[in-house]
Scaffold this active site. Structure first.
Site, mmCIF file in Angstrom:
data_model
loop_
_atom_site.group_PDB
_atom_site.id
_atom_site.type_symbol
_atom_site.label_atom_id
_atom_site.label_comp_id
_atom_site.label_asym_id
_atom_site.label_seq_id
_atom_site.Cartn_x
_atom_site.Cartn_y
_atom_site.Cartn_z
ATOM 1 C CB SER A 240 -0.920 -0.003 1.218
ATOM 2 O OG SER A 240 -0.138 0.266 2.372
ATOM 3 C CE LYS A 241 -2.270 6.478 -2.654
ATOM 4 N NZ LYS A 241 -3.532 7.145 -2.424
ATOM 5 N NE ARG A 242 0.646 0.310 6.083
ATOM 6 C CZ ARG A 242 1.401 -0.702 6.407
ATOM 7 N NH1 ARG A 242 2.520 -0.502 7.057
ATOM 8 N NH2 ARG A 242 1.035 -1.932 6.100
ATOM 9 C CG HIS A 243 4.447 -1.129 2.062
ATOM 10 N ND1 HIS A 243 3.137 -1.537 1.965
ATOM 11 C CD2 HIS A 243 4.951 -1.761 3.139
ATOM 12 C CE1 HIS A 243 2.865 -2.379 2.939
ATOM 13 N NE2 HIS A 243 3.938 -2.527 3.679
ATOM 14 N N GLY A 244 5.388 3.114 0.117
ATOM 15 C CA GLY A 244 6.024 3.886 -0.955
ATOM 16 C C GLY A 244 5.073 3.961 -2.136
#
Ligand code: GLU
Length: 466
Positions: A240-244
């Site tokens: 997800s966006k949290r990972h980049g």
């Protein structure tokens, strides 16, 4: 064997996600490998969440990756009459029924079922209604799903998967407002487009038994299914966006090449011995669904960077020059009038991991007004430097052919005459030409700059040191 027909069916509610791109790639590869067709279908029945902007972003992402489609893009929103027709077919055949239960009633039944520890599935009140109410009450249309037996398929990735029919609900196929539901339209489309193989994310596994029952009810051939595992982040949570960045186009903006992205995505789930580098042409030869693994791939930016560096290093400098141009203009640099961009790229492609790095590395070629690296200047610019640089300049200006060998010859001659080592002049020249202590090779830089610009920069350094 008849021709294979595969499709990519994104919902246009955002950009093209790396997971979606991988699904598209697998479908595309199988279609190309088996000389079949690759169809693009935009699943925009959720009108409220679907946007044209998102459709454009998805098409842009696919085009960038080189995944061309043979048919489409088809839009589900254009197909509402067809879905209505299929609902009527099911109703006429007694394979679907109108359900008049209100949402309040359904909610009450759901709560009751939960309280009794049962599964909150539709209780079938309207399944066998003796008489239809004629008071204009709103209704949904439900699929009359078999209540006994099992539904199973041999998944091309996961092996045999079975569901008890008793576990499955009487699926709503048409809502009270007359719009069709997701699982139903997917089946109508896949059936009417004669899709032979469905490759999609394994978040759809639970939909598949419902869809198979619908194919059977519509007397359509059931395609084969391949459910590919999700892509995870380093912490093993779903990417997800949290990972980049998760948008394919964001990777283009970060300076990745499409061939690196394709190579990276395909290996997230598929393998071929211990080979790592695959061009699209290789992949068309070598790809097979049998070699897609059952375990989820973990997104690893380092590996993507490694592949990107490989493709930049081995890339055609003319193409790379074209690709780096927009990055340069973002940085306020127009290569026209400066050193030849293709020649500049050749001096940088060996080391750049991204096109962004390549653009940053190229800046000094086009900007002569840089400050000299402070530590470098303290170390390499000294009292003898102006005379050495002047000597160099004179010799370079006297050269007939200004090529690498001739330039190297000038340095050799100076070292011999002065009894110095190359290390006593090269770092100062590097600093004078680029402002930095790390740069492409000095002979290469001098050749790329040509006599006039090399002269200007050496003189600027001489003046600065004095
Ligand atoms: N529209 C679905 C999605 O974006 C794909 C459905 C399918 O491939 O069957 O997840």
């Amino acid at each position: 064997m008849s021709q294979v027909r595969l499709r990519f069916a994104p919902s246009p509610t955002g950009y093209l996600h790396v997971g979606g791109a991988r699904t598209a790639l697998f479908n595309w590869l199988l279609a190309r490998k088996q000389h079949g067709k690759f169809i693009l279908r935009i699943e925009d029945t959720d009108v409220a969440r679907s946007t044209q902007q998102s459709v454009d972003a998805i098409l842009e992402g696919m085009t960038w990756l080189g995944l061309d489609w043979d048919e489409g893009p088809f839009y589900q929103s254009d197909n509402f009459p067809l879905y209505k027709e299929y609902v009527q077919k099911l109703l006429a055949a007694g394979k679907a029924y109108k359900c008049y239960c209100s949402s309040e009633e359904l909610e009450a039944k759901r709560e009751q079922a939960l309280k009794e520890g049962g599964k909150p599935k539709y209780d079938g009140t309207c399944r066998e209604l003796a008489a239809q109410p004629d008071d204009g009450r709103p209704y949904v249309v439900r699929f009359k799903a078999p209540q006994q037996g099992t539904t199973s398929w041999v998944d091309l990735v996961k092996g045999k998967i079975s569901f008890e029919n008793a576990e499955l609900d009487d699926l709503i196929v048409q809502r009270t407002d007359g719009t069709p539901t997701y699982n139903f339209v997917v089946v109508v489309d896949d059936a009417s487009m004669a899709i032979t193989t469905v490759i999609r994310g394994d978040d759809h596994v639970n939909n598949t038994p419902r869809q198979i029952l619908l194919y059977q009810a519509l007397e359509s051939e059931v395609p084969s299914f391949a459910h590919v595992p999700m892509i995870l982040g380093a912490d093993k949570a779903r990417l997800s966006k949290r990972h980049g960045a998760t948008s394919v186009i964001a990777y283009r903006e970060m300076g990745f090449l499409p061939e690196a992205m394709v190579n990276y995505l395909v290996r997230l789930g598929w393998s071929y011995g211990d080979e790592e580098i695959f061009s699209l042409e290789d992949l068309i030869q070598k790809f097979s669904i049998e070699n897609v693994g059952r375990s989820a791939g973990v997104f690893n930016t380092e590996k993507l960077l490694w592949l990107n560096a490989h493709y930049i290093k081995n890339g055609d400098p003319v193409r790379l020059a074209g690709l780096v141009t927009p990055f340069l203009s973002e940085r306020g640099v127009k290569p026209e009038g400066g050193p030849d961009l293709v020649a500049v790229v050749k001096t940088l492609q060996e080391r750049a991991k991204t096109m962004l790095e390549l653009a940053d590395g190229a800046l000094f070629y086009y900007r002569g007004d840089f400050a000299y690296d402070e530590k470098g200047a303290a170390k390499f610019f000294n009292a003898e430097t102006p005379a050495l640089l002047a000597e160099l300049l004179g010799k370079l200006e006297a050269l007939g052919s200004f090529d690498l060998a001739a330039i190297e010859g000038v340095f050799k001659a100076i070292c011999e005459e002065k009894g110095i080592k190359l290390g006593q002049i090269a770092p100062a020249v590097r600093l004078a030409l680029s402002g930095s202590t790390a740069s492409p090779g000095i002979y290469e830089m001098i050749e790329v700059f040509g006599k006039a610009e090399t002269g200007k920069r050496l003189e600027r350094a001489i003046a600065a040191i004095k």
